[in-house]
Write an enzyme that holds these catalytic residues in place. Structure first.
Site, PDB file in Angstrom:
ATOM      1  N   HIS A 135      -9.607   0.700   5.229  1.00 36.74           N
ATOM      2  CA  HIS A 135      -8.326   0.901   5.917  1.00 36.74           C
ATOM      3  C   HIS A 135      -8.544   1.828   7.107  1.00 36.74           C
ATOM      4  O   HIS A 135      -9.391   2.728   7.079  1.00 36.74           O
ATOM      5  CB  HIS A 135      -7.311   1.497   4.940  1.00 36.74           C
ATOM      6  CG  HIS A 135      -5.909   1.501   5.452  1.00 36.74           C
ATOM      7  ND1 HIS A 135      -5.457   2.441   6.355  1.00 36.74           N
ATOM      8  CD2 HIS A 135      -4.856   0.692   5.197  1.00 36.74           C
ATOM      9  CE1 HIS A 135      -4.184   2.196   6.632  1.00 36.74           C
ATOM     10  NE2 HIS A 135      -3.800   1.145   5.949  1.00 36.74           N
ATOM     11  N   GLY A 140       2.325   2.238  11.126  1.00 39.88           N
ATOM     12  CA  GLY A 140       3.229   3.375  11.044  1.00 39.88           C
ATOM     13  C   GLY A 140       3.908   3.740  12.347  1.00 39.88           C
ATOM     14  O   GLY A 140       4.578   4.770  12.439  1.00 39.88           O
ATOM     15  N   GLY A 151       2.792  -1.293   4.431  1.00 38.01           N
ATOM     16  CA  GLY A 151       2.675   0.143   4.217  1.00 38.01           C
ATOM     17  C   GLY A 151       3.996   0.760   3.801  1.00 38.01           C
ATOM     18  O   GLY A 151       4.507   0.534   2.700  1.00 38.01           O
ATOM     19  N   GLY A 152       4.578   1.521   4.705  1.00 39.20           N
ATOM     20  CA  GLY A 152       5.792   2.275   4.394  1.00 39.20           C
ATOM     21  C   GLY A 152       6.944   1.443   3.871  1.00 39.20           C
ATOM     22  O   GLY A 152       7.690   1.878   2.981  1.00 39.20           O
ATOM     23  N   GLU A 173      -5.410  -5.209  10.461  1.00 42.95           N
ATOM     24  CA  GLU A 173      -4.465  -4.102  10.629  1.00 42.95           C
ATOM     25  C   GLU A 173      -4.721  -3.391  11.954  1.00 42.95           C
ATOM     26  O   GLU A 173      -5.490  -2.428  12.009  1.00 42.95           O
ATOM     27  CB  GLU A 173      -4.616  -3.113   9.479  1.00 42.95           C
ATOM     28  CG  GLU A 173      -4.136  -3.630   8.152  1.00 42.95           C
ATOM     29  CD  GLU A 173      -3.616  -2.500   7.278  1.00 42.95           C
ATOM     30  OE1 GLU A 173      -2.561  -2.667   6.668  1.00 42.95           O
ATOM     31  OE2 GLU A 173      -4.264  -1.441   7.233  1.00 42.95           O
ATOM     32  N   ASN A 215       0.863  -1.189   0.000  1.00 45.37           N
ATOM     33  CA  ASN A 215       0.000   0.000   0.000  1.00 45.37           C
ATOM     34  C   ASN A 215       0.900   1.240   0.000  1.00 45.37           C
ATOM     35  O   ASN A 215       1.500   1.572   1.014  1.00 45.37           O
ATOM     36  CB  ASN A 215      -0.905  -0.023   1.240  1.00 45.37           C
ATOM     37  CG  ASN A 215      -1.751   1.234   1.363  1.00 45.37           C
ATOM     38  OD1 ASN A 215      -1.851   2.021   0.432  1.00 45.37           O
ATOM     39  ND2 ASN A 215      -2.366   1.419   2.525  1.00 45.37           N
ATOM     40  N   TRP A 216       0.990   1.904  -1.137  1.00 44.19           N
ATOM     41  CA  TRP A 216       1.889   3.056  -1.264  1.00 44.19           C
ATOM     42  C   TRP A 216       1.354   4.305  -0.579  1.00 44.19           C
ATOM     43  O   TRP A 216       2.082   5.283  -0.433  1.00 44.19           O
ATOM     44  CB  TRP A 216       2.138   3.347  -2.746  1.00 44.19           C
ATOM     45  CG  TRP A 216       2.962   2.323  -3.448  1.00 44.19           C
ATOM     46  CD1 TRP A 216       3.508   1.183  -2.912  1.00 44.19           C
ATOM     47  CD2 TRP A 216       3.341   2.332  -4.833  1.00 44.19           C
ATOM     48  NE1 TRP A 216       4.200   0.492  -3.876  1.00 44.19           N
ATOM     49  CE2 TRP A 216       4.122   1.169  -5.062  1.00 44.19           C
ATOM     50  CE3 TRP A 216       3.109   3.207  -5.892  1.00 44.19           C
ATOM     51  CZ2 TRP A 216       4.655   0.877  -6.316  1.00 44.19           C
ATOM     52  CZ3 TRP A 216       3.638   2.899  -7.142  1.00 44.19           C
ATOM     53  CH2 TRP A 216       4.397   1.752  -7.343  1.00 44.19           C
ATOM     54  N   LYS A 217       0.072   4.299  -0.225  1.00 42.79           N
ATOM     55  CA  LYS A 217      -0.563   5.460   0.412  1.00 42.79           C
ATOM     56  C   LYS A 217      -0.358   6.719  -0.444  1.00 42.79           C
ATOM     57  O   LYS A 217      -0.300   6.623  -1.680  1.00 42.79           O
ATOM     58  CB  LYS A 217      -0.060   5.619   1.849  1.00 42.79           C
ATOM     59  CG  LYS A 217      -0.247   4.334   2.668  1.00 42.79           C
ATOM     60  CD  LYS A 217      -0.028   4.514   4.137  1.00 42.79           C
ATOM     61  CE  LYS A 217      -0.237   3.202   4.865  1.00 42.79           C
ATOM     62  NZ  LYS A 217      -0.113   3.349   6.330  1.00 42.79           N
ATOM     63  N   SER A 227       3.127  -2.152  10.466  1.00 39.50           N
ATOM     64  CA  SER A 227       4.583  -2.081  10.620  1.00 39.50           C
ATOM     65  C   SER A 227       5.257  -3.390  10.213  1.00 39.50           C
ATOM     66  O   SER A 227       6.166  -3.879  10.885  1.00 39.50           O
ATOM     67  CB  SER A 227       4.961  -1.693  12.058  1.00 39.50           C
ATOM     68  OG  SER A 227       4.506  -0.381  12.361  1.00 39.50           O
ATOM     69  N   GLU A 251      -7.016   4.294   8.159  1.00 37.25           N
ATOM     70  CA  GLU A 251      -6.890   5.717   7.856  1.00 37.25           C
ATOM     71  C   GLU A 251      -8.164   6.258   7.219  1.00 37.25           C
ATOM     72  O   GLU A 251      -8.518   7.418   7.406  1.00 37.25           O
ATOM     73  CB  GLU A 251      -5.670   5.934   6.946  1.00 37.25           C
ATOM     74  CG  GLU A 251      -4.361   5.709   7.681  1.00 37.25           C
ATOM     75  CD  GLU A 251      -3.182   5.387   6.787  1.00 37.25           C
ATOM     76  OE1 GLU A 251      -2.116   5.047   7.331  1.00 37.25           O
ATOM     77  OE2 GLU A 251      -3.327   5.450   5.551  1.00 37.25           O
TER      78      GLU A 251
END
Length: 244
Positions: A100, A178, A239-240, A172, A9-11, A218, A102
């Site tokens: 998600h 994050g 994610g990141g 999640e 997931n590049w967000k 994470s 977010e």
């Protein structure tokens, strides 16, 4: 055996130029080993919506699948700033991340709205990746399984056993996204096992056992192996770390 799925997931990151450069490197690393990788896992990237056309072109002929990060439940209409499943499907989008944390906690998306998106994705032959997860306060209060169970039940309302192979869930935990904090493999397996029982109750054992349930929160190269080694963890929604 359920095939593992590793989804990035590049967000809200990368320009089109940066996305193409990263995909060139990713393809060089993955496609050369595609025969080996294809034996036990699927690989997917989910860029920001505006990047989907560029990423679709960059992935042409690749074994890497293309996902979207969100979509509306209507095919068209007066929904400024939204995109419909009919708009993204022609670019080769096969999956879409829905619910998600977010989207739930920053943009206020409710279970009933997320469910409408899940049903719309299935209607358009797009695999929904339904995200569920508890906050730190909910975990501290011992409500993890209650919260995750409610989100799972609500998100899958109206989904029948025939759609079992066309849906993916992602656990999640909000407190791990994050933050650098990750559920232990044992903690994650407990939640995934609970989700699996809900799926079996709703869809029947055979269908419930077909649904892939990913872990997200994470996830890194250092901890992914220990997580996906658990029986009910069928891959990772990264994610990141997927940007590296």
């Amino acid at each position: 055996m359920r095939r593992k799925l590793i989804a990035g997931n590049w967000k809200m990151n990368l320009t089109a130029l940066e996305a193409r450069a990263m995909l060139a490197t990713l393809r060089a690393n993955i496609d050369k080993d595609s025969a080996a990788l294809a034996k036990d896992r699927d690989i997917l990237v989910a860029p920001a919506t505006i990047l989907i056309p560029a990423v679709s072109q960059a992935l042409a002929g690749s074994s890497i699948a293309l996902g979207a990060q969100n979509m509306h439940f209507e095919d068209k209409g007066a929904f400024t700033g939204e995109v419909s499943p009919a708009m993204i499907r022609p670019y080769g989008v096969t999956h879409v991340i829905l619910g998600h944390s977010e989207r739930r906690h920053i943009f206020g998306e409710r279970d009933d709205l997320i469910n409408r998106k899940v049903l719309a994705a299935l209607k358009h032959r797009i695999v929904p990746i339904l995200c569920v997860g508890e906050t730190q306060e909910e975990r501290d209060a011992g409500r993890t399984l209650e919260v995750v169970g409610r989100q799972t039940e609500a998100g899958l309302a109206g989904v029948n056993a025939e759609a079992a192979e066309k849906i993916v869930l992602a656990d999640e935990p909000v407190w791990a996204i994050g933050t650098g904090r990750t559920a232990t493999p044992g903690q994650a397996q407990e939640v995934h096992g609970s989700i699996r029982e809900i799926l079996r109750d709703r869809l029947g054992k055979e269908a419930g056992d077909k649904v892939r349930v990913l872990y997200g929160g994470s996830v890194t190269a250092e901890n992914v192996d220990s997580l996906v080694s658990k029986p009910d963890i069928d891959g990772a929604l990264v994610g990141g770390a997927s940007l590296k």
